[in-house]
Design a protein around this motif. Structure first.
Motif, PDB file in Angstrom:
ATOM      1  N   ARG A 153       1.221   3.969  -9.901  1.00 39.54           N
ATOM      2  CA  ARG A 153       0.890   2.803  -9.073  1.00 39.54           C
ATOM      3  C   ARG A 153       1.437   1.504  -9.657  1.00 39.54           C
ATOM      4  O   ARG A 153       2.050   0.706  -8.964  1.00 39.54           O
ATOM      5  N   GLY A 154       1.215   1.258 -10.939  1.00 40.36           N
ATOM      6  CA  GLY A 154       1.688   0.024 -11.573  1.00 40.36           C
ATOM      7  C   GLY A 154       3.202  -0.077 -11.570  1.00 40.36           C
ATOM      8  O   GLY A 154       3.768  -1.123 -11.272  1.00 40.36           O
ATOM      9  N   ALA A 200       4.326  -0.756  -8.028  1.00 38.41           N
ATOM     10  CA  ALA A 200       4.027  -2.138  -7.635  1.00 38.41           C
ATOM     11  C   ALA A 200       5.027  -3.097  -8.266  1.00 38.41           C
ATOM     12  O   ALA A 200       5.521  -4.021  -7.615  1.00 38.41           O
ATOM     13  N   GLY A 201       5.334  -2.877  -9.544  1.00 36.13           N
ATOM     14  CA  GLY A 201       6.324  -3.719 -10.219  1.00 36.13           C
ATOM     15  C   GLY A 201       7.693  -3.601  -9.594  1.00 36.13           C
ATOM     16  O   GLY A 201       8.384  -4.607  -9.371  1.00 36.13           O
ATOM     17  N   LEU A 202       8.099  -2.376  -9.291  1.00 34.49           N
ATOM     18  CA  LEU A 202       9.399  -2.159  -8.663  1.00 34.49           C
ATOM     19  C   LEU A 202       9.440  -2.786  -7.268  1.00 34.49           C
ATOM     20  O   LEU A 202      10.410  -3.459  -6.910  1.00 34.49           O
ATOM     21  N   ALA A 212       0.841  -1.208   0.000  1.00 29.25           N
ATOM     22  CA  ALA A 212       0.000   0.000   0.000  1.00 29.25           C
ATOM     23  C   ALA A 212       0.875   1.257   0.000  1.00 29.25           C
ATOM     24  O   ALA A 212       0.599   2.219  -0.716  1.00 29.25           O
ATOM     25  N   PHE A 213       1.935   1.241   0.794  1.00 34.53           N
ATOM     26  CA  PHE A 213       2.868   2.366   0.870  1.00 34.53           C
ATOM     27  C   PHE A 213       3.472   2.653  -0.502  1.00 34.53           C
ATOM     28  O   PHE A 213       3.572   3.810  -0.921  1.00 34.53           O
ATOM     29  N   SER A 214       3.841   1.594  -1.215  1.00 34.31           N
ATOM     30  CA  SER A 214       4.497   1.776  -2.511  1.00 34.31           C
ATOM     31  C   SER A 214       3.543   2.286  -3.586  1.00 34.31           C
ATOM     32  O   SER A 214       3.985   2.753  -4.624  1.00 34.31           O
ATOM     33  N   GLN A 215       2.240   2.217  -3.325  1.00 40.09           N
ATOM     34  CA  GLN A 215       1.273   2.589  -4.351  1.00 40.09           C
ATOM     35  C   GLN A 215       0.492   3.858  -4.010  1.00 40.09           C
ATOM     36  O   GLN A 215      -0.596   4.074  -4.530  1.00 40.09           O
ATOM     37  N   ARG A 216       1.046   4.684  -3.179  1.00 42.79           N
ATOM     38  CA  ARG A 216       0.356   5.935  -2.821  1.00 42.79           C
ATOM     39  C   ARG A 216       0.180   6.867  -4.010  1.00 42.79           C
ATOM     40  O   ARG A 216      -0.821   7.542  -4.126  1.00 42.79           O
TER      41      ARG A 216
END
Length: 143
Positions: free
Chosen positions: A82-83, A86-88, A73-77
């Motif tokens: 977002r994508g 999420a991939g990274l 969730a943190f990585s997709q703020r």
């Protein structure tokens, strides 16, 4: 059975970690997950009999699930990326899983399993400082 116990524990706690993240915030849940990881690795260094080890492994599953769902969730703020984020994020998770096996094997050969688990406990506790530092930097640069 030990490995399955940890994995089975992850199932309900992935959802619970997501719910807690929504209610309490991703940073808070990541910090709780890091502290549980630190405790689990500390316990791994002192417990070697199966029954308590199964309980400790269940704690590891809980910590992983909480940390993974909240850090995802943190990585997709940032909605626009977002994508990509999420991939990274998942690339780093997979890289860590791969390199961790080799690094952990090297450390276990060098200092034994007890030393390895104490090191991992220390690193999990230190990750709380990293989370807080990243949060501070984000606040500073978002103003």
């Amino acid at each position: 059975a030990v490995r399955a116990t940890g994995s089975a524990t992850e199932i309900p706690f992935m959802y619970a970690g997501g719910r807690l993240t929504d209610a309490l915030g991703d940073r808070f849940v990541m910090i709780v997950g890091s502290l549980i990881f630190s405790s689990v690795y500390l316990l791994y260094s002192v417990v070697s009999v199966p029954p308590p080890f199964l309980a400790i492994q269940a704690g590891r599953g809980m910590a992983y699930a909480m940390y993974h769902s909240s850090s995802m969730a943190f990585s997709q703020r940032e909605v626009q990326r977002r994508g990509r984020h999420a991939g990274l994020f998942n690339s780093f998770v997979s890289s860590g899983s791969t390199l961790g096996v080799f690094g952990g094997g090297f450390l276990a050969s060098l200092v034994g399993f007890r030393g390895l688990f104490l090191f991992l406990s220390f690193m999990a506790a230190i990750s709380v400082i990293v989370i807080l530092a990243i949060s501070r930097l984000q606040r500073r640069f978002s103003m």
